[in-house]
Design a protein around this motif. Structure first.
Motif, PDB file in Angstrom:
ATOM      1  N   ASP A   1       0.828  -1.214   0.000  1.00  9.74           N
ATOM      2  CA  ASP A   1       0.000   0.000   0.000  1.00  9.74           C
ATOM      3  C   ASP A   1       0.858   1.258   0.000  1.00  9.74           C
TER       4      ASP A   1
ATOM      5  N   GLN B   1       0.159   3.048 -18.103  1.00  8.23           N
ATOM      6  CA  GLN B   1      -0.765   3.249 -17.009  1.00  8.23           C
ATOM      7  C   GLN B   1      -1.977   4.002 -17.523  1.00  8.23           C
TER       8      GLN B   1
ATOM      9  N   PRO C   1      -5.124  -4.055 -17.734  1.00  7.63           N
ATOM     10  CA  PRO C   1      -3.924  -3.228 -17.883  1.00  7.63           C
ATOM     11  C   PRO C   1      -2.795  -4.005 -18.516  1.00  7.63           C
TER      12      PRO C   1
ATOM     13  N   SER D   1      -1.495   6.980  -7.301  1.00  6.61           N
ATOM     14  CA  SER D   1      -1.816   5.942  -6.317  1.00  6.61           C
ATOM     15  C   SER D   1      -2.995   5.069  -6.729  1.00  6.61           C
ATOM     16  N   LEU D   2      -3.750   5.495  -7.765  1.00  4.97           N
ATOM     17  CA  LEU D   2      -4.927   4.744  -8.170  1.00  4.97           C
ATOM     18  C   LEU D   2      -4.536   3.551  -9.030  1.00  4.97           C
ATOM     19  N   PRO D   3      -5.280   2.466  -8.957  1.00  9.26           N
ATOM     20  CA  PRO D   3      -5.020   1.358  -9.882  1.00  9.26           C
ATOM     21  C   PRO D   3      -5.457   1.710 -11.293  1.00  9.26           C
ATOM     22  N   SER D   4      -4.872   1.046 -12.274  1.00 12.47           N
ATOM     23  CA  SER D   4      -5.238   1.292 -13.665  1.00 12.47           C
ATOM     24  C   SER D   4      -6.713   0.969 -13.867  1.00 12.47           C
TER      25      SER D   4
ATOM     26  N   THR E   1       3.114   4.133  -2.828  1.00 11.15           N
ATOM     27  CA  THR E   1       3.302   4.609  -4.194  1.00 11.15           C
ATOM     28  C   THR E   1       4.664   5.272  -4.303  1.00 11.15           C
TER      29      THR E   1
ATOM     30  N   SER F   1      -9.078   3.241 -12.979  1.00 11.99           N
ATOM     31  CA  SER F   1      -9.870   4.095 -12.094  1.00 11.99           C
ATOM     32  C   SER F   1     -10.279   5.367 -12.827  1.00 11.99           C
TER      33      SER F   1
ATOM     34  N   ALA G   1      -5.490   5.426 -17.279  1.00 13.39           N
ATOM     35  CA  ALA G   1      -6.519   5.673 -16.277  1.00 13.39           C
ATOM     36  C   ALA G   1      -7.824   5.815 -17.025  1.00 13.39           C
TER      37      ALA G   1
END
Length: 282
Positions: free
Chosen positions: A31, A141, A136, A57-60, A33, A62, A143
């Motif tokens: 957890d 990356q 992903p 910090s967001l996952p791909s 980044t 989001s 988004a």
């Protein structure tokens, strides 16, 4: 013999700074980044750095639309939009338009931890725009800001200049109504139709800017498109009445009791002395 006790600071603390921040490091194994110092220490707006770190910090996959970011941060749409524009200008954020096999155009957002990298093209674009997003892929990356859009049929230079001028002037009434060139091209035909119907530019501006919500849940262009599409075509201002000549009232001749028109009582043309322009009072 008892051991001697000392209150002196340990020698290991000799290198501690005398002022400024002292870091208390914790080794993270989950957890977290990784953020480049060039971004974390970027001069300028703290909102821009905060938005960038949050997106990293967001996952791909989001959502990173303005509405999604405003739902997370306490800042409003103006500051969030400005932060995204700064990140795009600095090379951290890129919006790419990709054509799908169906012919539709969708916008995908790429965020770079280090500006200058080149994302790999998607060899297998999604056949169904309403289906689930692609998994992903390594090395990029994306988004998910994937909104199918229609490609403008004309360029900005070919759009109605008066309609584009009306749309560009909206930001002077409400600073939130900032439109891109592509959005102005898409909205210009509707404004042109209003102008052709005889609606003045000032009346179009009032119709599009009056009663706007305190917080936009979509792009300003989407709100303006809804108003142009759903608002009944405003009636043009009525023409100014033509000044009609005043008609003198009817009077009764003091000499022959015949009715005639004159501004004041007196005698008619046949009963008044020759050469008199106005009735002579009795």
């Amino acid at each position: 013999m008892a051991d001697s006790q000392s209150n002196a600071r340990l020698r290991a603390d000799a290198g501690a700074p005398r002022s400024g921040v002292i870091h208390v490091r914790t080794r993270l194994t989950a957890d977290f980044t990784v953020v480049a110092n060039a971004l974390a220490q970027r001069r300028g707006s703290a909102v821009t750095v905060g938005v960038a770190v949050y997106i990293l910090s967001l996952p791909s996959g989001s959502p990173v639309t303005i509405a999604a970011l405003c739902a997370h941060f306490t800042e409003g749409e103006i500051l969030i939009s400005r932060a995204l524009r700064e990140l795009e200008a600095a090379g951290y954020l890129e919006r790419r338009r990709e054509r799908m096999p169906s012919g539709q155009i969708r916008t995908r957002t790429y965020f770079y931890d280090v500006p200058g990298s080149t994302p790999e093209p998607d060899p297998d674009p999604e056949p169904d725009p309403d289906g689930p997003p692609d998994p992903p892929r390594p090395g990029k990356q994306p988004a998910a800001d994937e909104t199918p859009t229609e490609e403008p049929s004309v360029a900005l230079t070919e759009a109605d200049p008066q309609a584009v001028s009306v749309l560009a002037s909206l930001r002077h009434v409400d600073p939130r109504l900032v439109l891109s060139g592509r959005e102005a091209v898409r909205l210009a035909p509707a404004v042109t139709a209003w102008l052709a119907a005889g609606v003045a530019p000032a009346q179009i501006t009032r119709t599009l800017t009056t009663g706007l919500p305190d917080r936009f849940l979509t792009r300003p262009a989407g709100l303006l498109a809804f108003r142009l599409r759903e608002t009944p075509l405003p009636a043009p201002p009525p023409p100014e009445p033509v000044a009609r000549p005043s008609v003198p009232p009817l009077q009764t001749c003091d000499g022959c009791d015949r009715a005639f028109r004159a501004p004041q009582p007196g005698r008619c043309r046949d009963c008044r002395p020759a050469g008199t322009m106005f009735p002579a009072a009795a």
